[in-house]
Structures are given as C-alpha cells and as structure tokens.
Write an enzyme that holds these catalytic residues in place. Sequence first.
Site, mmCIF file in Angstrom:
data_model
loop_
_atom_site.group_PDB
_atom_site.id
_atom_site.type_symbol
_atom_site.label_atom_id
_atom_site.label_comp_id
_atom_site.label_asym_id
_atom_site.label_seq_id
_atom_site.Cartn_x
_atom_site.Cartn_y
_atom_site.Cartn_z
ATOM 1 N N SER A 32 0.829 -1.202 0.000
ATOM 2 C CA SER A 32 0.000 0.000 0.000
ATOM 3 C C SER A 32 0.864 1.253 0.000
ATOM 4 O O SER A 32 1.965 1.261 0.567
ATOM 5 C CB SER A 32 -0.894 0.034 1.245
ATOM 6 O OG SER A 32 -2.122 -0.603 1.007
ATOM 7 N N PRO A 33 0.369 2.330 -0.604
ATOM 8 C CA PRO A 33 1.082 3.608 -0.503
ATOM 9 C C PRO A 33 1.192 4.036 0.952
ATOM 10 O O PRO A 33 0.198 4.040 1.679
ATOM 11 C CB PRO A 33 0.196 4.569 -1.297
ATOM 12 C CG PRO A 33 -0.601 3.692 -2.204
ATOM 13 C CD PRO A 33 -0.836 2.426 -1.439
ATOM 14 N N CYS A 35 2.986 7.158 3.169
ATOM 15 C CA CYS A 35 3.752 8.397 3.157
ATOM 16 C C CYS A 35 4.982 8.272 4.049
ATOM 17 O O CYS A 35 4.901 7.819 5.198
ATOM 18 C CB CYS A 35 2.887 9.558 3.626
ATOM 19 S SG CYS A 35 1.625 10.034 2.432
ATOM 20 N N ALA A 67 1.769 8.477 -1.736
ATOM 21 C CA ALA A 67 1.044 9.487 -2.498
ATOM 22 C C ALA A 67 2.028 10.507 -3.056
ATOM 23 O O ALA A 67 2.759 11.150 -2.302
ATOM 24 C CB ALA A 67 0.017 10.179 -1.607
ATOM 25 N N GLN A 109 1.152 6.155 -6.814
ATOM 26 C CA GLN A 109 -0.124 6.757 -6.461
ATOM 27 C C GLN A 109 -0.054 8.259 -6.704
ATOM 28 O O GLN A 109 0.869 8.929 -6.239
ATOM 29 C CB GLN A 109 -0.477 6.490 -4.997
ATOM 30 C CG GLN A 109 -1.899 6.938 -4.650
ATOM 31 C CD GLN A 109 -2.228 6.769 -3.178
ATOM 32 O OE1 GLN A 109 -1.625 7.433 -2.342
ATOM 33 N NE2 GLN A 109 -3.181 5.909 -2.863
ATOM 34 N N TYR A 192 -8.612 13.569 1.141
ATOM 35 C CA TYR A 192 -7.823 14.445 0.274
ATOM 36 C C TYR A 192 -8.705 14.956 -0.864
ATOM 37 O O TYR A 192 -9.906 14.676 -0.909
ATOM 38 C CB TYR A 192 -6.568 13.722 -0.194
ATOM 39 C CG TYR A 192 -5.676 13.343 0.972
ATOM 40 C CD1 TYR A 192 -5.148 14.329 1.813
ATOM 41 C CD2 TYR A 192 -5.405 12.018 1.277
ATOM 42 C CE1 TYR A 192 -4.356 13.995 2.902
ATOM 43 C CE2 TYR A 192 -4.618 11.677 2.369
ATOM 44 C CZ TYR A 192 -4.099 12.659 3.177
ATOM 45 O OH TYR A 192 -3.325 12.334 4.265
ATOM 46 N N ARG A 240 -8.025 4.444 -5.601
ATOM 47 C CA ARG A 240 -8.276 4.190 -4.180
ATOM 48 C C ARG A 240 -9.411 5.083 -3.717
ATOM 49 O O ARG A 240 -9.404 6.297 -3.960
ATOM 50 C CB ARG A 240 -7.028 4.446 -3.331
ATOM 51 C CG ARG A 240 -7.315 4.425 -1.820
ATOM 52 C CD ARG A 240 -6.078 4.331 -0.960
ATOM 53 N NE ARG A 240 -5.686 2.930 -0.797
ATOM 54 C CZ ARG A 240 -4.879 2.488 0.179
ATOM 55 N NH1 ARG A 240 -4.385 3.331 1.059
ATOM 56 N NH2 ARG A 240 -4.552 1.214 0.260
ATOM 57 N N ARG A 334 1.082 -1.400 7.328
ATOM 58 C CA ARG A 334 1.842 -1.509 8.575
ATOM 59 C C ARG A 334 2.533 -2.864 8.725
ATOM 60 O O ARG A 334 3.653 -2.948 9.231
ATOM 61 C CB ARG A 334 0.922 -1.248 9.781
ATOM 62 C CG ARG A 334 0.480 0.206 9.911
ATOM 63 C CD ARG A 334 -0.495 0.386 11.063
ATOM 64 N NE ARG A 334 -0.867 1.759 11.261
ATOM 65 C CZ ARG A 334 -1.862 2.373 10.592
ATOM 66 N NH1 ARG A 334 -2.551 1.697 9.679
ATOM 67 N NH2 ARG A 334 -2.166 3.636 10.822
#
Length: 366
Positions: A32-33, A35, A67, A109, A192, A240, A334
């Site tokens: 997963s993206p 940050c 992202a 992403q 976002y 997403r 995670r």
Amino acid sequence: MTDALLAPPEPAHLFAPLEIREVRFRNRIGVSPMCEYSSIDGFANDWHFVHLGSRAVGGAAIVMTEAAAVLDSGRISPQDLGIYLDDHIPVLARIFRFIEEQGAVPGMQLAHAGRKASTAVPWEGNGAVDATKGGWGRIFAPSAISFSPSYLTPEPLDESGIVEIVRAFGEAAKRAREAGARIVEVHAAHGYLLHEFLSPLSNTRSDCYGGSFENRTRILREVVHAIRQTWPAKLPLFVRISATDWVEGGWTIDDSVGLAKQLERLGVDLIDCSSGGSVPNVAIPVAAGYQVPFAERVRKDAGIRTAAVGMITAPEQADQIVRTGQADMVFLARELLRDPYWPLRAADELRQDGPWPKQYLRAKRA
C-alpha cells in the site's frame, strides 16, 4: 465486466498469479502507498530506494510509492513525494528499475491533498505549518471548510483551478510512465482533494461539481479520463476510494458501488477499497479485516476487481480473502513496515512457492 471475467484461474489463492491488461502479477500481495515524509522539493532519494526496494526483494507483487503530489501546492506536507516536475523522473526511474529487476511491478499513487495540504509531518504534530517551516499558506478545496481548527481554511476552487488540477493528474501519469511505473493509482480517499469532492461533508458547492452524486463525482471522472489519454491502454489504472465516511450524511458504500460502475466504464481496472478520513474524530470499528466487506461488496455489485486493505496481518487471513472471492488482491501497509519479507514468510506458512531472491535461497526453510 462480467463475473466470468473476474474469476481468476483455479486455484485462486494468495500466491496465484493475476493478469490485468498486459501486466502479470506474481501473486496477490501489494504494498500500500505509505507516506514517508522524507522528500525535499518532491524528490525521491535513497530512503525511498531502500524502503520500496526492500519490499520488492521481500516478494510483494506490486510495490506502490507513497502518495505523489501532482502539484507542489497539492502536497500534504513540505516533505511529501512529488511528480509535478520532469526533474523528479530520473531518481524514480532508478527505483522503478530495481523493483522490476526483483520481479515486482512498480506503481505510483497520484494525489492532491486539498484542504489537508501544507501540514506538519506526523512526528511534529498535526495542523498547518507556516512559511518558516516550508508551508505555503494558500490551499484549495471544493468548499471553504477546514478539516479541523488546526488546519488552514481552504479557498474554494473555481473552474479554471479544477481544469488545472485535472490536467496536472494527466501530466503526472505521463511522467510516472516515463519513470517506468507500470501502474498508476488515483488517490480519491482519506479526505484528500478528490474525496473532498465526493463527500457531501466537505463539498457544499452549487455548481456542476457539487450537489448531486453525478456532480460530486464529476472531477474524479475527468481525472480518470485525462489519465487514460496519456497512460498506455496496455497498463492498469487503479483508484483508491474511501468506501464510507463512517458518518451519517456522508459518502456511503452504496455511493462507492455507483462510482465504481462509472469508473469501470472509463477504463479503471481495480478499486482499492479503504475508508474514512473525510472528517476528524470519527468512531471507526477498527478490527482485523474490518474494511474487507467493502472490497467484497464493490467487487460483487459493481463487477470490477478490488483490493482489500486494513488490519490484514496473518497469511491465512489474506489467503482466505482471495480464496473466498472477497477481493482479487490484498494491499498491506503496517504489516510490511514491520516485516518487509512478509510475502516470503506467508508463502512458507501456506506451503506455496515464494519468490525468494537467489541471493537469499540459502536462508529458505526446507
């Protein structure tokens, strides 16, 4: 897309390969993206090389960047990754080449932070940052509603600003391809910019970008169209979404199904189903696999491939999601921070052939 097209070859399991358009994925595990807040002026660096590269070595099928902002003013923080300059391409190209050399598919992403822009990195607290710490003051959103009192109040986008953002997504996709990405994912989740347009909680406009479902989804459809003009037809496009806002009067799973149907017709290949983020202090029933039912519902009712996310930690859990048709892939975050080699361990536990690098074969358990 029919159910027959969605059904993977037998046997469907976590380590069964998957083909979307002309890209083959070695298993059903994606990074997963996440940050990293480690860039200067949007540039990737050695941190990103090691962070992303180690997860490719670890056996994931897709390694997605965090992202990446399509405009400098669309970054979440001054330390965010960007894809708004041609100069960003060379360093990303080195990273993407390494990912592919390990047998994984590099993805990027694309994002705009909207009313959550110009904020502090997490380890320095939440809320807006001023110019002395790299902030930029003016931020933009569908409506002049701040995310919370500690965030800046955004300026409502006019139509020319919306046109600029749509164009920026298309140009960012072109740069991502020049860098070697083989997937782009549009970030329309977690409060976002694009999610802000979707949700009635953050979009109170009365023009053609607000009000009705058709109007609130318009900008996302325009972004997807713009990307498909520059992104090769042979390569996949993901989106997403936050499948629900978890708040009465907000975006719902029914809305998500309707949106997914629209996006599939526009050339989107997979919906990455997350949730929340539109407004603060929401009670979310976080538990193992708590967002998987969203991926299952969108897959079933919209007839499009989905990825499941959220508290997926155990190999048997991930395998069951794929085997039962709840989703086509699982994207981990995670758990892959805790263990970049989780896919190799999962293959061992599930008695499947893991994509062990030849350099590590001596460590593989018999």
